[in-house]
Design an enzyme around this catalytic site. Structure first.
Site, PDB file in Angstrom:
ATOM      1  N   ARG A  19     -45.382   2.991  57.405  1.00 50.01           N
ATOM      2  CA  ARG A  19     -46.049   3.416  58.357  1.00 50.01           C
ATOM      3  C   ARG A  19     -44.966   3.904  59.308  1.00 50.01           C
ATOM      4  O   ARG A  19     -46.016   5.182  60.254  1.00 50.01           O
ATOM      5  CB  ARG A  19     -45.712   1.723  59.322  1.00 50.01           C
ATOM      6  CG  ARG A  19     -47.218   1.348  59.568  1.00 50.01           C
ATOM      7  CD  ARG A  19     -46.763  -0.230  59.623  1.00 50.01           C
ATOM      8  NE  ARG A  19     -45.947  -1.504  59.941  1.00 50.01           N
ATOM      9  CZ  ARG A  19     -45.072  -1.920  60.039  1.00 50.01           C
ATOM     10  NH1 ARG A  19     -45.788  -2.264  61.626  1.00 50.01           N
ATOM     11  NH2 ARG A  19     -44.130  -2.660  59.844  1.00 50.01           N
ATOM     12  N   ASN A  37     -50.760  -2.653  60.021  1.00 49.15           N
ATOM     13  CA  ASN A  37     -50.527  -2.342  58.587  1.00 49.15           C
ATOM     14  C   ASN A  37     -51.109  -4.218  58.883  1.00 49.15           C
ATOM     15  O   ASN A  37     -50.463  -4.943  59.452  1.00 49.15           O
ATOM     16  CB  ASN A  37     -49.002  -2.778  58.308  1.00 49.15           C
ATOM     17  CG  ASN A  37     -48.472  -3.544  58.014  1.00 49.15           C
ATOM     18  OD1 ASN A  37     -48.238  -3.969  59.459  1.00 49.15           O
ATOM     19  ND2 ASN A  37     -47.076  -3.059  57.433  1.00 49.15           N
TER      20      ASN A  37
END
Ligand SMILES: [Zn+2]
Ligand SMILES: [Zn+2]
EC number: 6.2.-.-
Length: 762
Positions: A19, A37
């Protein structure tokens, strides 16, 4: 013109800095939108001009962090909504199709540099980690993988750590396990029985080193549990550990600094790559003949199980040259599962260790070190554990409606597996199920795996062996069950791992597996696929009256084999003399052999290795499964080109390989040629199976042969068999990521169950 895409990335993308990487990349290119996510999936919803988006998609794949793995990448074009900025939105507990928890990662080079830099606030701090390293699987409470869902929740970040955690430019941006001496876990020394004075930090480290230097045993808490450590160069210390651990001869693994590896072993490029990977597995390496590693570490073996330090504690513990090679064996008594909780470890290892080097970052579930060997350039897994789990494998198309299968494995080297939606998750090595503690671990693993994946099994696959604990667990706890023949499961595992189609000829060699006829199988040639197989060849089945006792006292196997092969009368005196068999026990055994007691029939390949190994080594007892075969393998000299000729006969479409070469083995031994027996046996056995497989493949028109079963972990047998068949134009499939032995059995059971369910229409 502004365009918008939503990118969905599936794979190992949590807890590996994915991420933050996406965020950095998007902001560098100047895109706006959101990164988030859900479960095991990272979604990126971004806007920008067409060229920028194309660049983003390209670099997303080419520059992903090393620990990340992209399995699926979906791109959807959407109507722009006018995002003003770029942000990371917090995780949602989304669609659970994966654990969404990455494997534990060895400490990375950047963090090692931080630990070595006196001006860094991580200087000599053993719990240093970042997005590229640190524990994951063993510290994760639930999904998704975030600070609050790991044990790090109990260590609130100090202002400096918080700043890094929030800084997109930092390596520790959203690093869930990051910590520093001000806010993180603490190293602690707890002396063993009779000792006094608990210590922390550098004092704790020094206390542990002192004990190691004086030849003592230290219990060290790692990522997946305790290790018992002693100086690997100290013969007496290693012997003492053997006595205390009740482990007389089974090889110990040795953790070495990278400099020490070169002193003691000769790693190839492929082996070096495996050693230094983020998994940091134990790798079997050829030992240098002049290595000062104590002979007691791996008696009778030519290889050592070697691994590099993978936690900050281990790095500090072995930083001095005189402690750069330490035996690091699982923290347990022989036959028991690994201790991984501090209190439990203090209790169970009290009599074994002079002291405990521990910390207050809890381990939520145990995991043993992974073990592999490198064959050419290919790493082949012997034991799946730390660093490899809980990673899943794609075994087919993603299919939401696919049945969910739980497979419980076998009783030895147990691991369980769950298959769902086109993927399969093989658990870490759980161990032999003969202790209540191991059974508890087995149940907990099943429960955790089903719960975390968010699935319930439609069917539970188990071995056919009626005496297995795993079979009883399946039948006792689940309604819909399916028995899978042992060697069929081994074959199905290889087929599935290689995603092979069409009928395959399996040559499955192992110690014991329950056969469909109620006998013990173990030298098998099976033709078929995951759905069904035909048994088209095997070792000649012998009448056996010796059971499990034979693996501990192999002279019993020797007598039984010679008797069953009608070789006893010829070689009785020789065998009795060579092995020093006690007369009374021998008489009792002969009486049973001569009686009408039916015993059972066995075509085991592993037992034949035991018999030859016992004859060559003159060992009358073995202390762990595979000891004599491993010793025999260590004696192979590839310079010897002769081989024994195994008779192959064909009857009613079945090929039978005879173990009658024991006669020739005795002639060699009697003539003082014992140094050639191991090689001639390996070459002959490989050639016999290659010949039988070639004939069967030709007859049935198949071109793919698969090997499976623990005997194939023998590197010489594998090499000569594969060479032979490849020279004749056949393709050979070899287990790679799943262990060839029973550690991979559950994967095959699941594959068979899935295939049968598909055939039955659901
Ligand atoms: Zn790091
Ligand atoms: Zn801090």
């Amino acid at each position: 013109m502004t365009e918008r895409v939503r990118v969905t990335v599936a794979g190992t993308v949590q807890g590996v800095g994915f991420r933050p990487f996406v965020y950095r990349l998007a902001s560098e290119i100047g895109l706006t939108g959101e990164v988030c996510n859900r479960g095991s999936i990272v979604t990126v919803d971004v806007e920008g001009c067409g060229g920028d988006l194309a660049q983003f998609l390209r670099r997303l794949q080419s520059e992903a962090p090393p620990a990340a793995r992209i399995d699926d990448l979906g791109v959807e074009r959407l109507r722009p909504v006018g995002y003003q900025d770029l942000k990371i939105v917090s995780s949602e507990d989304g669609d659970r199709v994966s654990f969404g928890i990455p494997a534990d990662l060895a400490i990375c080079p950047d963090c090692l540099r931080d630990m070595a830099e006196p001006t860094s606030r991580y200087y000599r701090y053993p719990f240093t980690s970042c997005t590229q390293c640190g524990p994951r699987y063993t510290v994760s409470k639930r999904l998704p993988f975030d600070r609050e869902t790991t044990v790090m929740e109990d260590f609130p970040l100090c202002p400096e750590c918080l700043r890094d955690y929030r800084d997109p430019g930092s390596r520790r941006f959203h690093a869930q396990t990051t910590a520093c001496p001000r806010c993180g876990p603490v190293l602690r020394w707890i002396p063993g029985e009779g000792g006094e004075g608990e210590k922390t930090g550098e004092d704790a480290l020094k206390a542990a080193k002192d004990v190691l230097r004086s030849g003592g045993v230290v219990a060290v808490l790692g990522i997946g549990g305790f290790h018992l450590a002693v100086n690997a160069l100290n013969e007496q210390a290693v012997r003492r550990l053997r006595v205390k651990k009740h482990r007389p001869t089974k090889p110990f693994a040795v953790m070495m600094s990278s400099e020490a590896v070169k002193v003691h072993c000769v790693p190839s490029a492929g082996e070096w790559q495996a050693l230094t990977s983020a998994v940091r597995p134990i790798v079997l390496l050829q030992k240098r003949p002049d290595s000062p590693v104590a002979g007691e570490v791996a008696p009778g073996m030519d290889r050592l199980g070697v691994f590099l330090p993978y936690t900050g504690i281990q790095v500090l513990l072995m930083e001095d040259a005189d402690l750069s090679a330490l035996v690091m064996t699982s923290g347990n008594l022989s036959g028991e599962p690994l201790a991984y909780e501090v209190e439990d470890g203090l209790r169970r290892l009290a009599g074994l260790a002079e002291g405990f080097l521990v910390h207050n970052r809890p381990i939520l579930r145990p995991v043993d070190d992974s073990v592999l060997y490198v064959d050419g350039d290919v790493p082949r897994v012997i034991r799946r554990g730390r660093g490899m789990v809980p990673e899943g494998f794609r075994i087919g198309r993603r299919d939401e409606a696919a049945p969910v299968v739980l497979a419980v494995g076998g009783d030895l080297k147990n691991a369980v597996a769950v298959a769902a939606k086109g993927k399969l998750w093989l658990s870490p090595h759980i161990g032999d199920l003969d202790s209540p503690r191991a059974r508890e671990g087995f149940r907990r693993q099943i429960e955790w795996q089903l719960e975390t994946l968010g699935v319930a099994p439609d069917v539970v696959a188990h071995d056919l062996h009626p005496g297995y604990v795993s079979t009883a667990e399946a039948l006792g706890n689940w309604e819909k069950t399916l028995g899978v023949q042992h060697h069929h499961a081994h074959l199905a595992a290889v087929i599935t791992e290689h995603r092979a189609t069409g009928p395959v000829l399996g040559v499955i060699l192992d110690g014991t597996g329950y056969g469909e006829d109620g006998g013990i199988w173990g030298g098998e040639m099976l033709l078929g696929d995951c759905r069904s197989v035909l048994r088209i060849g095997h070792l000649e089945p012998l009448r056996m009256v010796v059971g499990d006792q034979g693996t501990r006292e192999p002279w019993r196997l020797v007598v039984n084999y010679f008797y069953a092969l009608d070789l006893w009368d010829r070689w009785a005196d020789f065998v009795v003399d060579r092995l020093g068999i006690p007369a009374r026990s021998l008489e009792a055994l002969i009486r049973v052999l001569k009686s009408r007691y039916p015993g059972y029939r066995s075509s085991s390949a592993g037992r034949l290795f035991d018999v030859v190994g016992a004859l060559v080594s003159r060992r009358t007892e073995a202390t762990f499964e595979g000891e004599l075969p491993m010793g025999l393998e260590a004696q192979v000299d590839p310079g010897v080109k002769e081989r024994y000729n195994f008779h192959i006969t064909e009857r009613d479409g079945r090929w039978m390989v005879s173990p009658g070469i024991l006669d020739a083995v005795c002639w060699d031994l009697a003539a003082g040629r014992q140094d050639r027996v191991a090689t001639k046996f390996h070459r002959g056995f490989a050639a016999a199976w290659a010949e039988a497989a070639f004939r069967a493949a030709t007859r049935h028109g198949v071109s793919t042969v698969a090997v499976g079963g623990g005997v194939w972990q023998n590197r010489w047998l594998l090499r000569w068999f594969v060479e032979d068949l490849e020279n004749r134009g056949l393709r050979v499939l070899i287990p790679r990521r799943w262990p060839a032995g029973d550690g991979g059995l559950a994967a095959g059971q699941a594959a068979v169950a899935l295939a049968k369910l598909r055939e039955g229409g659901g």
